[in-house]
Scaffold this active site. Structure first.
Site, PDB file in Angstrom:
ATOM      1  N   SER A 145      82.429  55.527 148.528  1.00  0.00           N
ATOM      2  CA  SER A 145      81.358  54.762 149.166  1.00  0.00           C
ATOM      3  C   SER A 145      82.268  54.259 150.652  1.00  0.00           C
ATOM      4  O   SER A 145      83.634  54.420 150.769  1.00  0.00           O
ATOM      5  CB  SER A 145      81.306  53.538 148.640  1.00  0.00           C
ATOM      6  OG  SER A 145      80.239  52.565 149.407  1.00  0.00           O
ATOM      7  N   TYR A 159      83.773  45.920 143.482  1.00  0.00           N
ATOM      8  CA  TYR A 159      83.274  47.352 143.818  1.00  0.00           C
ATOM      9  C   TYR A 159      83.944  47.979 144.783  1.00  0.00           C
ATOM     10  O   TYR A 159      84.508  49.295 144.771  1.00  0.00           O
ATOM     11  CB  TYR A 159      81.785  47.164 144.127  1.00  0.00           C
ATOM     12  CG  TYR A 159      81.050  48.539 144.716  1.00  0.00           C
ATOM     13  CD1 TYR A 159      80.547  49.167 143.739  1.00  0.00           C
ATOM     14  CD2 TYR A 159      80.820  48.775 145.931  1.00  0.00           C
ATOM     15  CE1 TYR A 159      80.239  50.484 143.972  1.00  0.00           C
ATOM     16  CE2 TYR A 159      80.311  50.047 146.449  1.00  0.00           C
ATOM     17  CZ  TYR A 159      79.935  50.763 145.763  1.00  0.00           C
ATOM     18  OH  TYR A 159      79.297  51.987 145.992  1.00  0.00           O
TER      19      TYR A 159
HETATM   20  P1  NAP Z   1      71.694  54.078 140.774  1.00  0.00           P
HETATM   21  O1  NAP Z   1      70.397  54.692 141.350  1.00  0.00           O
HETATM   22  O2  NAP Z   1      71.931  52.932 140.135  1.00  0.00           O
HETATM   23  O3  NAP Z   1      71.981  55.314 139.473  1.00  0.00           O
HETATM   24  C1  NAP Z   1      73.200  55.236 138.753  1.00  0.00           C
HETATM   25  C2  NAP Z   1      73.143  56.237 137.946  1.00  0.00           C
HETATM   26  O4  NAP Z   1      74.570  56.245 137.016  1.00  0.00           O
HETATM   27  C3  NAP Z   1      72.276  56.294 136.958  1.00  0.00           C
HETATM   28  O5  NAP Z   1      71.941  57.735 136.442  1.00  0.00           O
HETATM   29  C4  NAP Z   1      72.979  55.406 135.541  1.00  0.00           C
HETATM   30  O6  NAP Z   1      72.509  55.877 134.519  1.00  0.00           O
HETATM   31  C5  NAP Z   1      74.370  56.105 135.711  1.00  0.00           C
HETATM   32  N1  NAP Z   1      75.258  55.150 135.090  1.00  0.00           N
HETATM   33  C6  NAP Z   1      75.713  53.816 135.433  1.00  0.00           C
HETATM   34  N2  NAP Z   1      76.918  53.532 134.536  1.00  0.00           N
HETATM   35  C7  NAP Z   1      77.092  54.605 134.046  1.00  0.00           C
HETATM   36  C8  NAP Z   1      78.048  55.029 133.030  1.00  0.00           C
HETATM   37  N3  NAP Z   1      78.971  54.010 132.678  1.00  0.00           N
HETATM   38  N4  NAP Z   1      78.231  56.198 132.497  1.00  0.00           N
HETATM   39  C9  NAP Z   1      77.324  57.283 132.716  1.00  0.00           C
HETATM   40  N5  NAP Z   1      76.469  57.033 133.734  1.00  0.00           N
HETATM   41  C10 NAP Z   1      76.198  55.808 134.395  1.00  0.00           C
HETATM   42  O7  NAP Z   1      72.867  54.471 141.675  1.00  0.00           O
HETATM   43  P2  NAP Z   1      73.402  55.251 142.954  1.00  0.00           P
HETATM   44  O8  NAP Z   1      72.963  54.348 144.133  1.00  0.00           O
HETATM   45  O9  NAP Z   1      72.451  56.750 142.857  1.00  0.00           O
HETATM   46  O10 NAP Z   1      74.588  55.365 142.987  1.00  0.00           O
HETATM   47  C11 NAP Z   1      75.339  56.595 142.516  1.00  0.00           C
HETATM   48  C12 NAP Z   1      76.925  56.387 143.063  1.00  0.00           C
HETATM   49  O11 NAP Z   1      76.917  56.526 144.634  1.00  0.00           O
HETATM   50  C13 NAP Z   1      77.544  55.107 142.604  1.00  0.00           C
HETATM   51  O12 NAP Z   1      79.005  55.744 142.414  1.00  0.00           O
HETATM   52  C14 NAP Z   1      77.778  54.354 143.877  1.00  0.00           C
HETATM   53  O13 NAP Z   1      78.746  53.288 143.921  1.00  0.00           O
HETATM   54  C15 NAP Z   1      77.629  55.327 144.950  1.00  0.00           C
HETATM   55  N6  NAP Z   1      77.130  54.741 146.299  1.00  0.00           N
HETATM   56  C16 NAP Z   1      75.903  54.507 146.365  1.00  0.00           C
HETATM   57  C17 NAP Z   1      75.402  54.072 147.627  1.00  0.00           C
HETATM   58  C18 NAP Z   1      73.912  53.830 147.805  1.00  0.00           C
HETATM   59  O14 NAP Z   1      73.619  53.318 148.946  1.00  0.00           O
HETATM   60  N7  NAP Z   1      72.988  53.970 146.812  1.00  0.00           N
HETATM   61  C19 NAP Z   1      76.105  53.962 148.592  1.00  0.00           C
HETATM   62  C20 NAP Z   1      77.821  54.260 148.432  1.00  0.00           C
HETATM   63  C21 NAP Z   1      78.240  54.628 147.154  1.00  0.00           C
HETATM   64  P3  NAP Z   1      72.411  54.782 133.182  1.00  0.00           P
HETATM   65  O15 NAP Z   1      72.422  53.291 133.575  1.00  0.00           O
HETATM   66  O16 NAP Z   1      71.596  55.260 132.187  1.00  0.00           O
HETATM   67  O17 NAP Z   1      74.020  55.090 132.560  1.00  0.00           O
END
Ligand code: NAP
Length: 262
Positions: A145, A159
């Site tokens: 991130s 985080y």
């Molecule tokens: P999201 O929409 O909340 O989706 C998260 C995914 O991870 C879901 O498939 C969830 O499914 C899974 N997950 C959560 N905990 C888990 C675990 N313990 N084991 C296996 N799977 C797990 O999140 P996102 O926004 O796409 O973010 C994905 C990644 O990008 C993260 O690492 C986040 O820190 C990073 N990121 C996101 C953003 C953003 O703006 N969206 C920005 C910077 C970084 P389940 O709950 O069923 O496990």
């Protein structure tokens, strides 16, 4: 010449791929001919994501795995080996971003974020390493991130520490794995429109949009194409590095630096 054709036929694991960025990575990789294993804790959601991607022609299947649990990661790696004959690419994407100020944060809050985001990255890599090594070359792409490695954001100290920690991890992993032709890199997303971000509410989304020179949140494909490049044969000489994909969000020195643009 078409770039990135090296993805075709590759065995790919994407953690946290039932939604959001992970699902976008799974979709883009499968559109390039990869065989993709989607992992998330909720099997029905992972299967639904796999079914959705298959309708556009990809080779995708699902598994329930919690990346914070060592045995789940081992089972995940084993399943990819059984279904695809090995592992070429691991995308460590699973992550959570609950908020708590330092005044309210409990040790349990801290541990949960570290266990999934940071320890989970290590555990997934550790479980897949024997198979990656056996191939004679491999790719590990971590979703970090901008928060932590570059910026701060109130409510996300745990985080931010987990996401900065991932970069410390990849820099040493990259050295240790270089003799095995395994590269380890990270994509640093800005604010990407996902289910998880949607849950932070319209006020958060409006505030973030106004802080981005591109004046839009990123799409999951914006991240997936950066991950695709890092996973390709063409990126063989890049390791231990990061690509920021944020529409210029980290650049303005002040809010007024972008206010006059629009
Ligand atoms: P999201 O929409 O909340 O989706 C998260 C995914 O991870 C879901 O498939 C969830 O499914 C899974 N997950 C959560 N905990 C888990 C675990 N313990 N084991 C296996 N799977 C797990 O999140 P996102 O926004 O796409 O973010 C994905 C990644 O990008 C993260 O690492 C986040 O820190 C990073 N990121 C996101 C953003 C953003 O703006 N969206 C920005 C910077 C970084 P389940 O709950 O069923 O496990």
């Amino acid at each position: 010449m078409d770039m990135l054709t090296s993805i075709e036929g590759r065995s790919v694991i994407v953690t946290g791929a039932s939604k959001g960025i992970g699902k976008g990575i799974a979709r883009v990789f499968s559109s390039k001919g990869a065989r993709v294993l989607i992992a998330s804790r909720d099997l029905s959601q992972a299967e639904a994501a796999a079914a959705e991607i298959r309708t556009v022609g990809g080779s995708v299947s699902a598994i329930a795995a919690d990346v914070s649990q060592a045995e789940d990661n081992v089972r995940m790696a084993q399943t990819a080996i059984e279904r695809h004959g090995g592992i070429d690419i691991l995308c460590c994407n699973a992550g959570i971003y609950p908020t708590a100020t330092l005044f309210d944060m409990s040790a349990a809050d801290w541990d949960q974020v570290m266990d999934i985001n940071l320890k989970g990255t290590f555990l997934s890599v550790h479980a897949c390493l024997p198979a990656l090594k056996a191939r004679g070359k491999g790719r590990i792409v971590v979703t970090s991130s901008i928060t932590g490695p570059i910026t701060g954001n109130a409510g996300w100290s745990h985080y931010a520490a987990s996401k900065a920690g991932q970069l410390g991890f990849i820099r040493t992993a990259a050295i240790e794995l270089a003799p095995h032709n395994i590269t380890v890199n990270a994509v640093l997303p800005g604010n990407i429109f996902t289910e998880g971000l949607h849950d932070l509410g319209p006020e958060y989304i409006a505030r973030m949009t106004s802080a981005i020179p591109a004046r839009r949140l990123g799409s999951v494909e914006d991240i997936a194409y950066a991950a695709l490049f890092l996973a390709s044969d063409e990126a063989a000489y890049i390791t231990g590095q990061t690509i920021v994909v944020d529409g210029g969000q980290v650049l303005p020195e002040s809010q007024s630096a972008i206010e006059d643009l629009y």
